[in-house]
Design an enzyme around this catalytic site. Structure first.
Site, PDB file in Angstrom:
ATOM      1  N   ARG A  13       0.851  -1.186   0.000  1.00 33.97           N
ATOM      2  CA  ARG A  13       0.000   0.000   0.000  1.00 33.97           C
ATOM      3  C   ARG A  13       0.886   1.235   0.000  1.00 33.97           C
ATOM      4  NH1 ARG A  13      -2.409  -3.373   4.038  1.00 33.97           N
ATOM      5  NH2 ARG A  13      -4.530  -4.046   3.497  1.00 33.97           N
ATOM      6  N   LYS A  16      -2.680  -2.315   7.988  1.00 30.09           N
ATOM      7  CA  LYS A  16      -3.853  -1.764   8.657  1.00 30.09           C
ATOM      8  C   LYS A  16      -4.103  -2.488   9.969  1.00 30.09           C
ATOM      9  CE  LYS A  16      -6.326  -0.140   4.544  1.00 30.09           C
ATOM     10  NZ  LYS A  16      -7.579  -0.228   3.757  1.00 30.09           N
ATOM     11  N   HIS A  59      -2.125   2.590  -5.913  1.00 36.27           N
ATOM     12  CA  HIS A  59      -3.103   1.505  -5.811  1.00 36.27           C
ATOM     13  C   HIS A  59      -3.229   0.739  -7.127  1.00 36.27           C
ATOM     14  CE1 HIS A  59      -6.463  -0.794  -4.392  1.00 36.27           C
ATOM     15  NE2 HIS A  59      -7.201  -0.395  -5.396  1.00 36.27           N
ATOM     16  N   ARG A 104      -0.438  -1.694  -7.175  1.00 35.28           N
ATOM     17  CA  ARG A 104      -0.727  -2.768  -6.206  1.00 35.28           C
ATOM     18  C   ARG A 104      -1.754  -3.737  -6.783  1.00 35.28           C
ATOM     19  NH1 ARG A 104      -1.497  -4.243  -0.645  1.00 35.28           N
ATOM     20  NH2 ARG A 104      -3.684  -4.397  -0.012  1.00 35.28           N
ATOM     21  N   HIS A 133      -4.863  -8.547   3.540  1.00 30.63           N
ATOM     22  CA  HIS A 133      -6.313  -8.389   3.659  1.00 30.63           C
ATOM     23  C   HIS A 133      -6.842  -9.267   4.784  1.00 30.63           C
ATOM     24  CE1 HIS A 133      -6.635  -7.142  -0.836  1.00 30.63           C
ATOM     25  NE2 HIS A 133      -6.354  -6.111  -0.044  1.00 30.63           N
ATOM     26  N   TYR A 137      -9.916  -6.990  -5.451  1.00 33.06           N
ATOM     27  CA  TYR A 137      -8.663  -6.457  -5.968  1.00 33.06           C
ATOM     28  C   TYR A 137      -8.126  -7.305  -7.118  1.00 33.06           C
ATOM     29  CZ  TYR A 137      -7.767  -2.944  -2.368  1.00 33.06           C
ATOM     30  OH  TYR A 137      -7.830  -1.832  -1.569  1.00 33.06           O
TER      31      TYR A 137
END
Length: 302
Positions: A153, A177, A243, A246, A269, A278
């Protein structure tokens, strides 16, 4: 048709009052009023007086609308929610049962995807720039190699700490995250570009990509650098972002036969459903994959 939306032509007084409010206070167009009138009178035909309907009755509406297109269902539910909001605001009803109506989960937009030729043009220019020995160009090459080669990211990339880059293993320790850590492999190309950057990187600081003003390179600056590179490579800069690279990493690995669960781990994820979004690929390629890989594909009798 537009005439059907006029409040005076709607027999139900509550619906007529709602349409009058939309017309007078919100300036709703005739077509909008007509659509709301049809949706509300249609709902009343299914469950009776809307002003008396409870949550159970509205739940039955959801069942009756189950076969509708998502756009039609969303419009009808929106009309009812606004209607009940009006009834409460106008003092015609004390409670609002509108939350019993069906809600559609909005589809997440699919990220843009660069084709192989576009990626080749982007990387060829970055490599040529880096070959001049310019530290800024070498840094940019390392940045895009890590975006496309490791699927980081933007925030993970620009905040990458020197301590996360081991000397003796082709992995990066990424804090993603929610503070979740994962090990991300670095391919040969990305590893070579990273080592080249570390040789010319300014001394000091704890980040792999430091900022001259202290701290690390900003996400905004990363976007700017990528779009400038895209423009010089003859690509639409609006279609190039961290992005996008990615997403290209994930999609191209999937095209090469990578397992979806492996991609989930690489991308960091928490939910496999996010990985499926994605790694969207075109239907024709998936059909070809089934035809080539399914055990019965070569059996003409099946």
């Amino acid at each position: 048709m537009a005439g059907a939306a006029r409040p005076g032509l709607v027999s139900d007084p509550a619906i007529a009052a709602f349409l009058a409010m939309l017309s007078a206070e919100r300036g709703a167009a005739a077509n909008t009023l007509s659509a709301y009138a049809r949706d509300l009178t249609g709902a009343a035909a299914l469950i009776g007086d809307l002003t008396l309907a409870d949550r159970t009755a509205l739940a039955r509406l959801g069942e009756a609308w189950a076969g509708l297109a998502p756009s039609s269902l969303a419009r009808k539910a929106s009309a009812l929610r606004q209607f009940y909001g009006f009834l409460v605001a106008d003092g015609r009803r004390a409670d609002d049962p509108g939350d019993a109506l069906p809600r559609l989960r909005p589809r997440r937009p699919l990220p843009r995807l660069l084709g192989h030729q576009d990626l080749a043009a982007l990387f060829a220019l970055a490599e040529n720039d880096a070959a001049t020995g310019d530290p800024a160009a070498i840094r940019l090459l390392a940045l895009i190699e890590l975006l496309y080669g490791s699927g980081l990211r933007a925030t993970e990339l620009v905040s990458l700490a020197m301590a996360a880059v081991p000397r003796d293993a082709p992995f990066l320790t990424i804090t993603g995250k929610g503070g979740q850590q994962r090990m991300v492999p670095v391919g040969e190309r990305a590893g070579a570009a990273l080592r080249q950057w570390l040789r010319v990187r300014p001394a000091g600081g704890r980040h792999v990509f430091p900022s001259p003003r202290g701290g690390h390179l900003s996400r905004v600056r990363l976007f700017q650098l990528l779009r400038d590179l895209a423009l010089r490579a003859g690509l639409d800069p609006e279609k190039v972002s961290p992005h996008v690279l990615r997403h290209a990493f994930a999609t191209h690995l999937l095209e090469g036969g990578a397992d979806l669960r492996v991609l989930q781990t690489l991308l960091g994820h928490a939910d496999i459903a996010t990985t499926q979004i994605y790694t969207h690929v075109d239907g024709a390629r998936l059909v070809a994959l089934v035809n080539q890989r399914h055990p019965l594909a070569s059996n003409s009798s099946h």
